[in-house]
Design a protein around this motif. Structure first.
Motif, PDB file in Angstrom:
ATOM      1  N   MET A   1       0.824  -1.202   0.000  1.00 35.62           N
ATOM      2  CA  MET A   1       0.000   0.000   0.000  1.00 35.62           C
ATOM      3  C   MET A   1       0.864   1.261   0.000  1.00 35.62           C
ATOM      4  SD  MET A   1      -3.241  -0.987   2.467  1.00 35.62           S
ATOM      5  CE  MET A   1      -4.247   0.384   1.853  1.00 35.62           C
ATOM      6  N   CYS A   2       2.000   1.212   0.689  1.00 38.84           N
ATOM      7  CA  CYS A   2       2.915   2.358   0.664  1.00 38.84           C
ATOM      8  C   CYS A   2       3.444   2.608  -0.747  1.00 38.84           C
ATOM      9  CB  CYS A   2       4.078   2.130   1.630  1.00 38.84           C
ATOM     10  SG  CYS A   2       3.642   2.303   3.375  1.00 38.84           S
ATOM     11  N   VAL A   3       3.772   1.522  -1.468  1.00 41.86           N
ATOM     12  CA  VAL A   3       4.221   1.675  -2.854  1.00 41.86           C
ATOM     13  C   VAL A   3       3.134   2.340  -3.688  1.00 41.86           C
ATOM     14  CG1 VAL A   3       4.805   0.402  -4.958  1.00 41.86           C
ATOM     15  CG2 VAL A   3       5.860  -0.238  -2.790  1.00 41.86           C
ATOM     16  N   GLU A   4       1.892   1.865  -3.564  1.00 40.42           N
ATOM     17  CA  GLU A   4       0.789   2.428  -4.332  1.00 40.42           C
ATOM     18  C   GLU A   4       0.592   3.905  -3.997  1.00 40.42           C
ATOM     19  OE1 GLU A   4       0.171   0.531  -6.726  1.00 40.42           O
ATOM     20  OE2 GLU A   4      -1.687  -0.556  -6.359  1.00 40.42           O
ATOM     21  N   THR A   5       0.652   4.222  -2.720  1.00 42.33           N
ATOM     22  CA  THR A   5       0.421   5.603  -2.298  1.00 42.33           C
ATOM     23  C   THR A   5       1.538   6.518  -2.764  1.00 42.33           C
ATOM     24  OG1 THR A   5      -0.911   4.944  -0.397  1.00 42.33           O
ATOM     25  CG2 THR A   5       0.187   7.075  -0.258  1.00 42.33           C
ATOM     26  N   LEU A   6       2.775   6.083  -2.626  1.00 42.35           N
ATOM     27  CA  LEU A   6       3.889   6.909  -3.088  1.00 42.35           C
ATOM     28  C   LEU A   6       3.785   7.189  -4.580  1.00 42.35           C
ATOM     29  CD1 LEU A   6       6.813   5.241  -1.106  1.00 42.35           C
ATOM     30  CD2 LEU A   6       5.956   7.567  -0.787  1.00 42.35           C
ATOM     31  N   CYS A   7       3.337   6.190  -5.329  1.00 50.60           N
ATOM     32  CA  CYS A   7       3.203   6.367  -6.779  1.00 50.60           C
ATOM     33  C   CYS A   7       1.934   7.117  -7.160  1.00 50.60           C
ATOM     34  CB  CYS A   7       3.219   5.008  -7.475  1.00 50.60           C
ATOM     35  SG  CYS A   7       4.787   4.116  -7.322  1.00 50.60           S
ATOM     36  N   GLY A   8       1.056   7.329  -6.202  1.00 48.08           N
ATOM     37  CA  GLY A   8      -0.195   8.040  -6.493  1.00 48.08           C
ATOM     38  C   GLY A   8      -1.104   7.294  -7.438  1.00 48.08           C
ATOM     39  N   HIS A   9      -1.099   5.959  -7.349  1.00 49.32           N
ATOM     40  CA  HIS A   9      -1.886   5.148  -8.283  1.00 49.32           C
ATOM     41  C   HIS A   9      -3.342   5.031  -7.835  1.00 49.32           C
ATOM     42  CE1 HIS A   9       1.869   3.023 -10.147  1.00 49.32           C
ATOM     43  NE2 HIS A   9       1.614   4.195 -10.685  1.00 49.32           N
ATOM     44  N   TYR A  10      -3.985   6.170  -7.686  1.00 50.75           N
ATOM     45  CA  TYR A  10      -5.389   6.223  -7.303  1.00 50.75           C
ATOM     46  C   TYR A  10      -6.139   7.139  -8.256  1.00 50.75           C
ATOM     47  CZ  TYR A  10      -3.525   4.464  -2.851  1.00 50.75           C
ATOM     48  OH  TYR A  10      -2.880   3.728  -1.886  1.00 50.75           O
ATOM     49  N   MET A  11      -7.435   6.857  -8.424  1.00 53.56           N
ATOM     50  CA  MET A  11      -8.252   7.698  -9.281  1.00 53.56           C
ATOM     51  C   MET A  11      -8.461   9.057  -8.619  1.00 53.56           C
ATOM     52  SD  MET A  11     -11.084   5.002 -10.773  1.00 53.56           S
ATOM     53  CE  MET A  11     -11.598   6.150 -12.048  1.00 53.56           C
ATOM     54  N   ARG A  12      -8.599  10.080  -9.464  1.00 56.82           N
ATOM     55  CA  ARG A  12      -8.719  11.449  -8.973  1.00 56.82           C
ATOM     56  C   ARG A  12     -10.077  12.030  -9.360  1.00 56.82           C
ATOM     57  NH1 ARG A  12      -3.175  12.647  -8.146  1.00 56.82           N
ATOM     58  NH2 ARG A  12      -2.209  10.587  -7.898  1.00 56.82           N
ATOM     59  N   GLU A  13     -10.327  13.200  -8.878  1.00 52.31           N
ATOM     60  CA  GLU A  13     -11.604  13.882  -9.082  1.00 52.31           C
ATOM     61  C   GLU A  13     -12.007  13.925 -10.552  1.00 52.31           C
ATOM     62  OE1 GLU A  13     -13.494  18.381  -8.633  1.00 52.31           O
ATOM     63  OE2 GLU A  13     -11.692  17.843  -7.488  1.00 52.31           O
ATOM     64  N   GLY A  14     -13.264  13.548 -10.828  1.00 55.34           N
ATOM     65  CA  GLY A  14     -13.817  13.641 -12.172  1.00 55.34           C
ATOM     66  C   GLY A  14     -13.664  12.396 -13.018  1.00 55.34           C
ATOM     67  N   GLU A  15     -12.814  11.461 -12.626  1.00 60.18           N
ATOM     68  CA  GLU A  15     -12.632  10.258 -13.431  1.00 60.18           C
ATOM     69  C   GLU A  15     -13.845   9.333 -13.311  1.00 60.18           C
ATOM     70  OE1 GLU A  15      -8.494   8.628 -14.011  1.00 60.18           O
ATOM     71  OE2 GLU A  15      -8.268   9.491 -12.000  1.00 60.18           O
ATOM     72  N   VAL A  16     -14.160   8.653 -14.413  1.00 59.17           N
ATOM     73  CA  VAL A  16     -15.301   7.742 -14.449  1.00 59.17           C
ATOM     74  C   VAL A  16     -14.947   6.461 -13.699  1.00 59.17           C
ATOM     75  CG1 VAL A  16     -16.841   6.391 -15.910  1.00 59.17           C
ATOM     76  CG2 VAL A  16     -16.106   8.668 -16.637  1.00 59.17           C
ATOM     77  N   LEU A  17     -15.827   6.036 -12.806  1.00 62.79           N
ATOM     78  CA  LEU A  17     -15.597   4.817 -12.040  1.00 62.79           C
ATOM     79  C   LEU A  17     -15.784   3.594 -12.934  1.00 62.79           C
ATOM     80  CD1 LEU A  17     -17.540   5.747  -8.788  1.00 62.79           C
ATOM     81  CD2 LEU A  17     -15.065   5.682  -9.091  1.00 62.79           C
ATOM     82  N   PRO A  18     -14.861   2.655 -12.899  1.00 59.45           N
ATOM     83  CA  PRO A  18     -14.996   1.471 -13.761  1.00 59.45           C
ATOM     84  C   PRO A  18     -16.160   0.577 -13.360  1.00 59.45           C
ATOM     85  CG  PRO A  18     -13.135   1.229 -12.265  1.00 59.45           C
ATOM     86  CD  PRO A  18     -13.618   2.642 -12.123  1.00 59.45           C
TER      87      PRO A  18
END
Length: 742
Positions: free
Chosen positions: A312-329
């Motif tokens: 989870m730290c790797v994911e968070t450091l890389c910012g691999h999360y959806m951001r405001e306005g993106e369409v949810l899959p």
């Protein structure tokens, strides 16, 4: 013949299928459904074998009761429930609710209401002793969420990743790790588009053969490898600086805790190249979209929680999360429309005293953040065996196989054999059911209606699991149970107990709803009625879902990530105190500790089985689990294919049939979990295989969060065995095509 669309419920992948039924009402074949918009005809040998399993002579068609001579005799299921309810009531009155425990295993996937029914009964009798398979496989996925916090929107790499990091998982065989559908077609398409696939595994698995970068470490070093990757990402400033600054805390403290985890030191301990480790970190961190997932291997060979926290730290450091306005899959089908925001849920209690759950009497273990089955299964054998107030005296096993699945088989058998009342709900007489007082014969999955809610719900379990589209499917029952049989669904059993014990039967739905099942009006209470209530609040009502017999995708372009709430201050935690303490206590030298042992035994998946399920000739797989070895190790120990060896750990010994696997690192033995029986069944090695659970111990590197001990990467020795080979069909098994068992 008539053809009926449905979906397979042998494993969590839920492939679309078509079943052919003959004029006598029997299922005779099952194939992939080409009209299913998600799976498009994909299916595996386990699903195709479903008709054979349904019609198997080994199937339980009547419930069974143990006799005074320890044999079993049929019993009417209504009478069985009468007797069980009376005995449980006596235990409740004498010892209290804590004396009754339940467990549900992976077999619950076959029936949409099995898990809910189990929990409803346990809630009705107010017993906290609810256990599940999650705490013996990958419990760290749940605990780490509480320690790290959670981003309130999905990961950004599930649809079109630029990089995928897979550690100790084999999606092409396990069907987890790639989006549900056709896993081979999906990854081939992504690789053709330039996706980087990084696989870290002690074995060059089917998935690893497709990797753009493959790292092959010794087992048990996954936490250290992730720690070194985190260090590279921080030191080379490869992380998403803006995201980390706004949404996290603890970056400096995390880096301090990584002082001992240089790529060079970790690589030396893990037996890999430092340059390969650094390249893996750089490749993954350079991707704007990606996801990382850890499997059973890392979880069972070290601290599952530390591994998942660092992932989870790797994911968070890389910012691999959806951001405001993106369409949810996934916009919800059987579930309610999601509410996703571009903000962090800060850490929350996930284990121990701070979690506020119930404590066990064993090794300081307690409930942990794991949904509705929060108790650590590794504590249950001792809870059964430990005398005193709170001792478990009655046990209900729903669709599980503890003798083969739980760690420390010897302790498990001792515990299950000592119970005052033991009940198993199953479709066949498993090694675990054979230890029960009552075995309730249950329906097979083609005999019950169901919904595909697990394909959505698994997304809440872990990144990298479940569907990547808003897909849903309902299936009616395809066939009736065999004539003359008396089989029921699991929820019907728990309903029957509540009715006899004078307890309310309240079920929990998918979307936070609850509903009472009328105990006085059973004729109007059927599975379809309950499924409709179970789905209350879903985006797509059950009636609408039923209009699409092949399943359907229900997109919603308006389902988007919402902005951060005004004044929101939640941050993800990069330096949880418990995790930092574990890092400081971690010793690269001790992670190779196996004094007195020559080999390490690691887990693996095989195509034709799902844990202890699907061991059937129709899957065209070997009936036993070979002990795979590197050819150099076989030569050094004067072994050939088909040699029988004795494999011994600190806790026990099992026989194994040697097979060659050049994809392994030397020094390793690779065997699948979930085979064999008790010690008395070892003579049936070539018919049943060997239980690797006998080689593990409850006190072997058990983590403090979930109690999960080491169940892979186990130090073992081997020796020639005098196992009798006569009349065991060795030649037949050894000439089976490798494609059938890989």
């Amino acid at each position: 013949m008539t053809a009926h669309p449905t979906f397979c419920r042998v494993c969590y992948h839920l492939c679309g299928a078509v079943v052919e039924v003959d004029d006598e009402g029997r299922a005779v074949s099952m194939t992939g459904d080409r009209d299913n918009p998600l799976y498009r005809g994909y299916g595996c040998m386990k699903g195709r074998a479903s008709p054979s399993v349904h019609n198997s002579p080994n199937r339980l068609l009547q419930s069974m009761k143990r006799q005074p001579d320890n044999s079993f005799a049929p019993i009417d299921v209504e009478l069985a429930m009468d007797e069980i309810a009376a005995k449980l009531t006596a235990i409740l009155e004498r010892d209290g609710p804590r004396a009754i425990a339940s467990y549900h295993g992976t077999g619950i996937v076959a029936h949409s209401l099995a898990m809910a029914g189990t929990h409803s009964f346990m809630e009705a009798i107010q017993s906290p002793m609810v256990f599940s398979n999650e705490s013996i496989d990958q419990p760290g996925k749940s605990v780490a969420k509480g320690l790290h916090g959670m981003w309130q929107a999905p990961g950004n790499g599930w649809i079109d990743p630029q990089a995928i990091l897979i550690i100790g998982m084999n999606p092409l065989v396990s069907h987890n790790g790639f989006p549900f559908g056709n896993p081979a077609a999906w990854i081939n398409d992504r690789l053709a588009k330039g996706t980087q696939l990084i696989v870290i595994d002690p074995r060059r698995t089917e998935t690893a053969r497709k990797a753009t970068q493959f790292v092959q470490p010794l087992p048990g070093h996954d936490a250290a490898i992730l720690a070194a990757m985190v260090r590279v990402i921080i030191d080379e400033e490869l992380y998403d600086c803006a995201f980390v600054a706004k949404n996290t805390r603890g970056l400096a403290e995390l880096r301090t805790a990584l002082a001992e985890f240089s790529p060079e030191a970790v690589a030396e301990a893990a037996g890999i190249g430092a340059a390969d480790l650094v390249l893996a970190a750089r490749t993954y961190a350079s991707a704007r979209r990606g996801y990382a997932i850890c499997g059973t291997g890392p979880s069972m060979s070290g601290s599952s929680t530390l591994v998942e926290y660092l992932r989870m730290c790797v994911e968070t450091l890389c910012g691999h999360y959806m951001r405001e306005g993106e369409v949810l899959p996934v916009a919800g089908v059987t579930m309610a429309p999601p509410s996703a925001k571009a903000q962090a849920t800060p850490p929350f209690p996930a284990w121990g005293d701070s979690f506020g759950g119930h404590a066990t009497r064993v090794r300081g273990l307690g409930a942990y953040f794991a949904g509705s089955a929060p108790m650590p299964t590794a504590a249950l054998p001792e809870e059964i065996l430990l005398p005193g107030q709170g001792q478990v005296r009655a046990f209900i096993n729903c669709a599980g196989n503890p003798v083969l699945a739980w760690p420390d088989q010897n302790k498990t058998i001792e515990a299950l054999s000592s119970l005052e009342v033991s009940v198993a709900l199953d479709v066949k007489m498993t090694p675990s059911a054979a230890l029960a007082d009552y075995v309730i014969a249950c329906k097979q999955h083609l005999e019950t209606p169901g919904i595909s809610y697990l394909s959505e719900g698994l997304a809440f379990y872990s990144t990298g699991v479940g569907v990547a589209e808003s897909f849903g499917q309902y299936t009616p029952a395809i066939v009736a149970p065999p004539p003359g049989s008396q089989v029921i669904e699991e929820w019907e059993f728990f309903y029957g107990l509540c009715k006899r014990m004078g307890r309310e039967f309240t079920m929990h739905g998918l979307n936070g709803t609850t509903f009472d099942v009328d105990l006085d009006d059973r004729p109007d209470t059927d599975t379809d009625t309950l499924l409709e209530q179970f789905m209350a609040g879903s985006r797509i009502p059950l009636a609408e879902l039923k209009r699409y017999p092949h399943g359907a995708v229900f997109p919603d372009e308006n389902a988007r990530v919402l902005p951060q709430d005004e004044g929101w201050e939640g941050r993800l935690e990069l330096a949880d105190a418990d995790m930092m303490a574990d890092l400081r206590a971690y010793s690269l030298a001790s992670s190779n500790d196996g004094a007195g042992f020559t080999f390490r035994l690691i887990s693996r998946r095989m195509r034709h089985t799902f844990n202890s399920i699907s061991h059937d000739p129709a899957t065209r797989g070997l009936p036993y689990n070979p002990a795979f070895m590197h050819p150099d190790d076989m030569t050094a120990h004067d072994l050939t294919e088909g040699s029988v060896i004795s494999i011994t750990s600190r806790y026990g010994s099992i026989p194994g049939v040697v097979r060659v696997d050049a994809a392994l690192r030397p020094g390793l033995i690779s065997m699948s979990h979930g085979y064999g029986g008790g010690p008395d069944d070892d003579a049936d090695l070539f018919e049943k295989g060997s239980p690797t659970s006998r080689l593990s111990g409850l006190d072997d590197e058990a983590e403090r969060y979930s109690g999960q001990p080491r169940m892979s990467g186990i130090p073992v020795n081997i020796a020639p065995s005098d196992f009798p080979l006569a009349n065991k069909g060795v030649v037949k098994h050894l000439t089976t095509s490798g494609r059938d068992w890989e």
